[in-house]
Design a protein around this motif. Structure first.
Motif, PDB file in Angstrom:
ATOM      1  N   PHE A  83       8.078  -5.252  -5.766  1.00 39.25           N
ATOM      2  CA  PHE A  83       6.777  -4.570  -5.638  1.00 39.25           C
ATOM      3  C   PHE A  83       6.676  -3.810  -4.320  1.00 39.25           C
ATOM      4  CE2 PHE A  83       5.372  -7.304  -9.114  1.00 39.25           C
ATOM      5  CZ  PHE A  83       4.493  -6.471  -9.784  1.00 39.25           C
ATOM      6  N   VAL A  84       7.157  -4.396  -3.230  1.00 42.78           N
ATOM      7  CA  VAL A  84       7.092  -3.734  -1.924  1.00 42.78           C
ATOM      8  C   VAL A  84       7.885  -2.436  -1.937  1.00 42.78           C
ATOM      9  CG1 VAL A  84       7.725  -3.910   0.518  1.00 42.78           C
ATOM     10  CG2 VAL A  84       6.672  -5.852  -0.631  1.00 42.78           C
ATOM     11  N   VAL A  85       9.102  -2.481  -2.472  1.00 43.45           N
ATOM     12  CA  VAL A  85       9.969  -1.300  -2.500  1.00 43.45           C
ATOM     13  C   VAL A  85       9.347  -0.190  -3.345  1.00 43.45           C
ATOM     14  CG1 VAL A  85      12.201  -0.405  -3.261  1.00 43.45           C
ATOM     15  CG2 VAL A  85      12.089  -2.592  -2.043  1.00 43.45           C
ATOM     16  N   THR A  86       8.922  -0.522  -4.556  1.00 48.89           N
ATOM     17  CA  THR A  86       8.408   0.519  -5.449  1.00 48.89           C
ATOM     18  C   THR A  86       7.061   1.061  -4.980  1.00 48.89           C
ATOM     19  OG1 THR A  86       7.533  -1.232  -6.865  1.00 48.89           O
ATOM     20  CG2 THR A  86       9.628  -0.248  -7.510  1.00 48.89           C
ATOM     21  N   SER A  87       6.204   0.220  -4.399  1.00 53.61           N
ATOM     22  CA  SER A  87       4.921   0.721  -3.892  1.00 53.61           C
ATOM     23  C   SER A  87       5.137   1.658  -2.714  1.00 53.61           C
ATOM     24  CB  SER A  87       4.010  -0.438  -3.492  1.00 53.61           C
ATOM     25  OG  SER A  87       4.553  -1.169  -2.406  1.00 53.61           O
ATOM     26  N   THR A  88       6.142   1.372  -1.886  1.00 55.76           N
ATOM     27  CA  THR A  88       6.458   2.258  -0.763  1.00 55.76           C
ATOM     28  C   THR A  88       6.958   3.610  -1.260  1.00 55.76           C
ATOM     29  OG1 THR A  88       7.033   0.358   0.633  1.00 55.76           O
ATOM     30  CG2 THR A  88       7.848   2.513   1.327  1.00 55.76           C
ATOM     31  N   SER A  90       6.482   4.899  -4.198  1.00 57.94           N
ATOM     32  CA  SER A  90       5.401   5.551  -4.927  1.00 57.94           C
ATOM     33  C   SER A  90       4.450   6.270  -3.990  1.00 57.94           C
ATOM     34  CB  SER A  90       4.642   4.512  -5.765  1.00 57.94           C
ATOM     35  OG  SER A  90       3.575   5.116  -6.457  1.00 57.94           O
ATOM     36  N   PHE A  91       4.115   5.650  -2.863  1.00 55.06           N
ATOM     37  CA  PHE A  91       3.199   6.289  -1.914  1.00 55.06           C
ATOM     38  C   PHE A  91       3.832   7.508  -1.261  1.00 55.06           C
ATOM     39  CE2 PHE A  91       0.829   7.050   1.910  1.00 55.06           C
ATOM     40  CZ  PHE A  91      -0.476   6.784   1.540  1.00 55.06           C
ATOM     41  N   ILE A  92       5.119   7.407  -0.932  1.00 63.36           N
ATOM     42  CA  ILE A  92       5.806   8.531  -0.287  1.00 63.36           C
ATOM     43  C   ILE A  92       5.748   9.789  -1.151  1.00 63.36           C
ATOM     44  CG2 ILE A  92       8.106   9.377   0.390  1.00 63.36           C
ATOM     45  CD1 ILE A  92       8.674   6.545   1.454  1.00 63.36           C
ATOM     46  N   PHE A  93       5.838   9.599  -2.463  1.00 61.26           N
ATOM     47  CA  PHE A  93       5.867  10.755  -3.370  1.00 61.26           C
ATOM     48  C   PHE A  93       4.506  11.058  -4.000  1.00 61.26           C
ATOM     49  CE2 PHE A  93      10.336   9.539  -3.192  1.00 61.26           C
ATOM     50  CZ  PHE A  93      10.928  10.784  -2.991  1.00 61.26           C
ATOM     51  N   ARG A  94       3.437  10.565  -3.395  1.00 61.33           N
ATOM     52  CA  ARG A  94       2.108  10.856  -3.929  1.00 61.33           C
ATOM     53  C   ARG A  94       1.668  12.289  -3.654  1.00 61.33           C
ATOM     54  NH1 ARG A  94      -2.462   6.531  -2.939  1.00 61.33           N
ATOM     55  NH2 ARG A  94      -3.564   8.093  -4.164  1.00 61.33           N
ATOM     56  N   ARG A  95       2.479  13.067  -2.968  1.00 59.09           N
ATOM     57  CA  ARG A  95       2.132  14.478  -2.771  1.00 59.09           C
ATOM     58  C   ARG A  95       2.018  15.205  -4.110  1.00 59.09           C
ATOM     59  NH1 ARG A  95       7.414  14.104  -0.793  1.00 59.09           N
ATOM     60  NH2 ARG A  95       9.015  15.199  -2.010  1.00 59.09           N
ATOM     61  N   TYR A  96       2.767  14.742  -5.109  1.00 59.04           N
ATOM     62  CA  TYR A  96       2.665  15.375  -6.433  1.00 59.04           C
ATOM     63  C   TYR A  96       1.276  15.148  -7.023  1.00 59.04           C
ATOM     64  CZ  TYR A  96       7.760  15.404  -5.969  1.00 59.04           C
ATOM     65  OH  TYR A  96       9.051  15.600  -5.529  1.00 59.04           O
ATOM     66  N   ASN A  97       0.756  13.917  -6.881  1.00 61.75           N
ATOM     67  CA  ASN A  97      -0.600  13.631  -7.370  1.00 61.75           C
ATOM     68  C   ASN A  97      -1.639  14.396  -6.562  1.00 61.75           C
ATOM     69  OD1 ASN A  97       1.117  10.884  -7.580  1.00 61.75           O
ATOM     70  ND2 ASN A  97      -0.184  11.106  -9.374  1.00 61.75           N
ATOM     71  N   ALA A  98      -1.408  14.509  -5.252  1.00 59.93           N
ATOM     72  CA  ALA A  98      -2.345  15.259  -4.407  1.00 59.93           C
ATOM     73  C   ALA A  98      -2.406  16.722  -4.827  1.00 59.93           C
ATOM     74  CB  ALA A  98      -1.922  15.149  -2.944  1.00 59.93           C
ATOM     75  N   PHE A  99      -1.259  17.290  -5.181  1.00 60.92           N
ATOM     76  CA  PHE A  99      -1.229  18.683  -5.634  1.00 60.92           C
ATOM     77  C   PHE A  99      -1.939  18.831  -6.977  1.00 60.92           C
ATOM     78  CE2 PHE A  99       0.927  22.327  -7.711  1.00 60.92           C
ATOM     79  CZ  PHE A  99       0.571  23.314  -6.800  1.00 60.92           C
ATOM     80  N   LEU A 100      -1.723  17.876  -7.888  1.00 58.34           N
ATOM     81  CA  LEU A 100      -2.402  17.910  -9.187  1.00 58.34           C
ATOM     82  C   LEU A 100      -3.918  17.798  -9.014  1.00 58.34           C
ATOM     83  CD1 LEU A 100       0.037  15.599 -11.176  1.00 58.34           C
ATOM     84  CD2 LEU A 100      -0.437  17.989 -11.730  1.00 58.34           C
TER      85      LEU A 100
END
Length: 410
Positions: A83-88, A90-100
């Motif tokens: 969970f720690v690895v994937t949540s990290t 996931s947050f790093i690549f949230r720029r895609y959601n921010a753009f959407l």
């Protein structure tokens, strides 16, 4: 929010202050959008790594009380690591959601999110049927999280004619960072006072509380968070539009949309809690669940706290949409008060202490301030917002009192 401002034509992405006129003509400023997108990637990478370390530390602090009762503690620790690895990541690549979100493609993102959520449930169910093992379940579920990142990337690169394909991914822009810095650090403190107080309260309760109470509270809190997320969709999906309307100065229409959406979401939240209180325990017993919700009186207290918290947020949202972060001091103080109160009281008074300490300091410290600020930004009186939306809160009060009397009788 900065991307949404630029989509409204703004050249200046600094926080929008009361009385300020329009910044854009409503036509996207793609050059500024690209600068914001590239800088966001740098900031989220750093914050994601920091968040991963913080999550790891909180887990090492809170999990021993739970793991010590497990038959195979090593499986829980390995699942936590997944969970720690994937949540990290996931947050790093949230720029895609921010753009959407910034380009107002919220509905598109939500539809695909719903599809992936259902797929995730199906994958978890099959995993449990074939291999009833918490580690394999964690790996299966987190694999879906990583696939969801690829889904977000595909959508972000496909919308708006594929413009994001030509964006420079890592582009640290000093001007963008200067505009972002103040709302960035203030936003962290505000989130600590909001979500952080509730989550840290859960962490402390996990460490010092009785296992049965902790299990019921964490399970209930997760259900309530999911319920809140669904109920707030009609409002949260419009945040990019709010930012664009602030950029173009369309305050009259913005005011009406915020009031209407606030009432809808508060009523949905009340309906969700009502059915959770009425049928939650029954349904869990029906399926033979190994954990339970907290007692109904405690659930009613949580309901009323959550409704008031979101009512304050809706009034405050116009400031947040314009990237104007306020009440930083109050949020910081309420976070400290909440954490200290939970730490001192949870082992003695249990779940009720955690609920009250997690929500009440922020509600009392903010008090009427969000309504005053929201009204000032929308050029209306505080009562015009409070009076038109608080009726939905009163509906929750009435329903909660009815359920409390029913519970006392039966």
């Amino acid at each position: 929010r900065m991307i949404a401002l630029a989509m409204g034509g703004a050249n200046d992405l600094s926080p929008v202050r009361p009385g300020e006129g329009p910044r854009g003509n409503g036509k996207p400023n793609w050059e500024v959008v690209e600068r914001a997108y590239g800088t966001l990637a740098v900031l989220q990478t750093g914050l994601g790594l920091f968040g991963g370390l913080l999550t790891l530390g909180l887990g090492l602090f809170s999990l021993p009380n739970i793991v010590s009762h497990a038959e195979k503690p090593q499986l829980i620790w390995l699942s936590f690591a997944a969970f720690v690895v994937t949540s990290t990541v996931s947050f790093i690549f949230r720029r895609y959601n921010a753009f959407l979100y910034g380009t107002n493609h919220v509905a598109l993102d939500n539809r695909w999110m719903a599809i992936f959520s259902l797929l995730s449930v199906a994958v978890g169910y099959v995993s449990l049927l074939l291999w009833p093992n918490i580690l394999l379940l964690a790996v299966a579920m987190q694999t879906m999280t990583l696939l969801n990142i690829l889904r977000s990337r595909h959508l972000a690169l496909a919308i708006e004619g594929g413009r994001a394909r030509n964006f420079k991914i890592f582009r640290f822009d000093r001007q963008i960072f200067a505009w972002a810095w103040k709302p960035f650090w203030q936003g962290i403190i505000i989130q600590l006072g909001d979500v952080g107080a509730i989550q840290c309260g859960a962490v402390l309760f996990s460490r010092f509380g009785k296992l049965e109470e902790v299990s019921a509270y964490l399970f209930t809190l997760r259900i309530v968070q999911a319920l809140t997320q669904v109920a707030n969709t009609p409002f949260m999906s419009k945040l990019p539009l709010f930012t664009k309307m602030i950029s173009t100065g369309d305050l009259d229409r913005l005011r009406e949309i915020i009031v209407r959406r606030s009432v809808i979401c508060l009523l949905l939240l009340g309906i969700g809690f009502f059915f959770l209180c009425l049928f939650g325990h029954f349904l869990l017993n029906l399926i033979g669940a190994h954990t339970q919700l907290i007692a109904m009186p405690l659930l009613l207290v949580m309901w009323l706290c959550a409704v008031h918290q979101w009512h304050q947020y809706y009034a405050w949202s116009v400031a947040v949409s314009g990237n104007l972060m306020t009440f930083t001091l109050e949020s910081g103080i309420s976070f400290v008060l909440s954490v200290a109160s939970v730490a001192l009281l949870c082992s003695t008074y249990g779940t009720i202490a955690v609920i009250v300490a997690s929500w009440l300091p922020r509600l009392l410290l903010l008090n009427c301030q969000p309504y005053v600020l929201g009204a000032k930004l929308l050029n209306c009186s505080p009562w015009s917002f409070f009076g038109r939306t608080y009726t939905a809160v009163l509906v929750s009060w009435a329903a909660a009192l009815i359920l409390l009397m029913w519970h006392a009788m039966y």
